[in-house]
Scaffold this motif. Structure first.
Motif, mmCIF file in Angstrom:
data_model
loop_
_atom_site.group_PDB
_atom_site.id
_atom_site.type_symbol
_atom_site.label_atom_id
_atom_site.label_comp_id
_atom_site.label_asym_id
_atom_site.label_seq_id
_atom_site.Cartn_x
_atom_site.Cartn_y
_atom_site.Cartn_z
ATOM 1 N N ARG A 99 0.879 -1.177 0.000
ATOM 2 C CA ARG A 99 0.000 0.000 0.000
ATOM 3 C C ARG A 99 0.907 1.215 0.000
ATOM 4 O O ARG A 99 1.864 1.272 0.753
ATOM 5 N N GLU A 100 0.597 2.210 -0.851
ATOM 6 C CA GLU A 100 1.477 3.376 -0.967
ATOM 7 C C GLU A 100 0.723 4.623 -1.405
ATOM 8 O O GLU A 100 -0.390 4.542 -1.917
ATOM 9 N N PHE A 101 1.367 5.776 -1.166
ATOM 10 C CA PHE A 101 0.881 7.053 -1.683
ATOM 11 C C PHE A 101 2.087 7.914 -2.025
ATOM 12 O O PHE A 101 3.185 7.691 -1.524
ATOM 13 N N VAL A 102 1.849 8.896 -2.895
ATOM 14 C CA VAL A 102 2.924 9.768 -3.370
ATOM 15 C C VAL A 102 2.747 11.166 -2.788
ATOM 16 O O VAL A 102 1.640 11.704 -2.740
ATOM 17 N N LEU A 103 3.868 11.743 -2.354
ATOM 18 C CA LEU A 103 3.922 13.125 -1.886
ATOM 19 C C LEU A 103 5.069 13.797 -2.625
ATOM 20 O O LEU A 103 6.197 13.306 -2.586
ATOM 21 N N ARG A 104 4.761 14.885 -3.326
ATOM 22 C CA ARG A 104 5.809 15.613 -4.042
ATOM 23 C C ARG A 104 6.425 16.649 -3.111
ATOM 24 O O ARG A 104 5.706 17.334 -2.388
ATOM 25 N N ASP A 105 7.766 16.736 -3.150
ATOM 26 C CA ASP A 105 8.412 17.756 -2.326
ATOM 27 C C ASP A 105 8.290 19.105 -3.031
ATOM 28 O O ASP A 105 7.767 19.180 -4.152
ATOM 29 N N PRO A 106 8.722 20.203 -2.399
ATOM 30 C CA PRO A 106 8.530 21.525 -2.993
ATOM 31 C C PRO A 106 9.185 21.711 -4.366
ATOM 32 O O PRO A 106 8.820 22.616 -5.104
ATOM 33 N N ASP A 107 10.154 20.863 -4.718
ATOM 34 C CA ASP A 107 10.831 20.984 -6.005
ATOM 35 C C ASP A 107 10.395 19.944 -7.020
ATOM 36 O O ASP A 107 11.000 19.794 -8.073
ATOM 37 N N GLY A 108 9.344 19.176 -6.712
ATOM 38 C CA GLY A 108 8.791 18.233 -7.675
ATOM 39 C C GLY A 108 9.316 16.809 -7.583
ATOM 40 O O GLY A 108 8.957 15.970 -8.403
ATOM 41 N N TYR A 109 10.152 16.509 -6.588
ATOM 42 C CA TYR A 109 10.618 15.128 -6.421
ATOM 43 C C TYR A 109 9.491 14.305 -5.803
ATOM 44 O O TYR A 109 8.808 14.754 -4.886
ATOM 45 N N ASN A 110 9.282 13.110 -6.315
ATOM 46 C CA ASN A 110 8.202 12.232 -5.867
ATOM 47 C C ASN A 110 8.681 11.323 -4.741
ATOM 48 O O ASN A 110 9.603 10.529 -4.939
ATOM 49 N N LEU A 111 8.057 11.419 -3.579
ATOM 50 C CA LEU A 111 8.360 10.532 -2.462
ATOM 51 C C LEU A 111 7.197 9.554 -2.355
ATOM 52 O O LEU A 111 6.047 9.963 -2.230
ATOM 53 N N VAL A 112 7.501 8.278 -2.419
ATOM 54 C CA VAL A 112 6.477 7.240 -2.334
ATOM 55 C C VAL A 112 6.606 6.589 -0.963
ATOM 56 O O VAL A 112 7.606 5.938 -0.663
ATOM 57 N N PHE A 113 5.599 6.796 -0.120
ATOM 58 C CA PHE A 113 5.590 6.175 1.205
ATOM 59 C C PHE A 113 4.807 4.882 1.084
ATOM 60 O O PHE A 113 3.697 4.872 0.547
ATOM 61 N N PHE A 114 5.412 3.781 1.551
ATOM 62 C CA PHE A 114 4.756 2.503 1.376
ATOM 63 C C PHE A 114 4.851 1.637 2.616
ATOM 64 O O PHE A 114 5.726 1.809 3.459
ATOM 65 N N GLN A 115 3.900 0.701 2.688
ATOM 66 C CA GLN A 115 3.864 -0.318 3.731
ATOM 67 C C GLN A 115 3.898 -1.648 3.011
ATOM 68 O O GLN A 115 3.104 -1.891 2.097
ATOM 69 N N LYS A 116 4.850 -2.489 3.402
ATOM 70 C CA LYS A 116 4.964 -3.793 2.758
ATOM 71 C C LYS A 116 3.734 -4.627 3.050
ATOM 72 O O LYS A 116 3.101 -4.498 4.076
ATOM 73 N N LYS A 117 3.413 -5.504 2.086
ATOM 74 C CA LYS A 117 2.230 -6.370 2.222
ATOM 75 C C LYS A 117 2.354 -7.312 3.375
ATOM 76 O O LYS A 117 3.372 -7.565 3.929
#
Length: 117
Positions: A99-117
């Motif tokens: 399960r994951e979601f994406v958060l973009r930092d102020p400069d457009g880098y994509n951070l994907v926070f995830f929880q392993k199955k």
């Protein structure tokens, strides 16, 4: 030839103070600082933010996704929202089972926070 591990990433940022505040807000630990760069850590992995030279061009973050494992992705998502940050969406199950979601930092880098199955 064998790759042993990935240690970190360097990101060029427009406003180093704004980027530093963002990474501290999501729980990264501040490390070494110089006038034009700051390094943040999660365990042994580093993210170094470098002040962008005003002559540099190009879209930062295009196609770059940094995956960050968390214990509880729903809880982390709620904490991100409570700090006034705006993720791209709700946590969703991926084909990998994570399960994951994406958060973009102020400069457009994509951070994907995830929880392993």
């Amino acid at each position: 030839m064998k790759v042993n591990s990935i240690s970190g990433i360097t990101c060029h940022v427009e406003d180093i103070a704004r980027a530093a505040e963002f990474y501290e807000t999501i729980g990264f630990r501040r490390g070494k600082e110089e006038s034009d760069r700051i390094t943040f850590y999660v365990n042994w992995f580093f993210v170094t933010l470098v002040a962008q030279d005003q002559t540099e061009a190009g879209a930062k973050g295009a196609g770059v996704f940094l995956y960050i494992k968390v214990d509880d992705v729903e809880e982390f998502h709620a904490a991100v929202l409570s700090k006034g940050l705006k993720p791209a969406g709700e946590p969703e199950r991926q084909p990998s089972g994570n399960r994951e979601f994406v958060l973009r930092d102020p400069d457009g880098y994509n951070l994907v926070f995830f929880q392993k199955k």
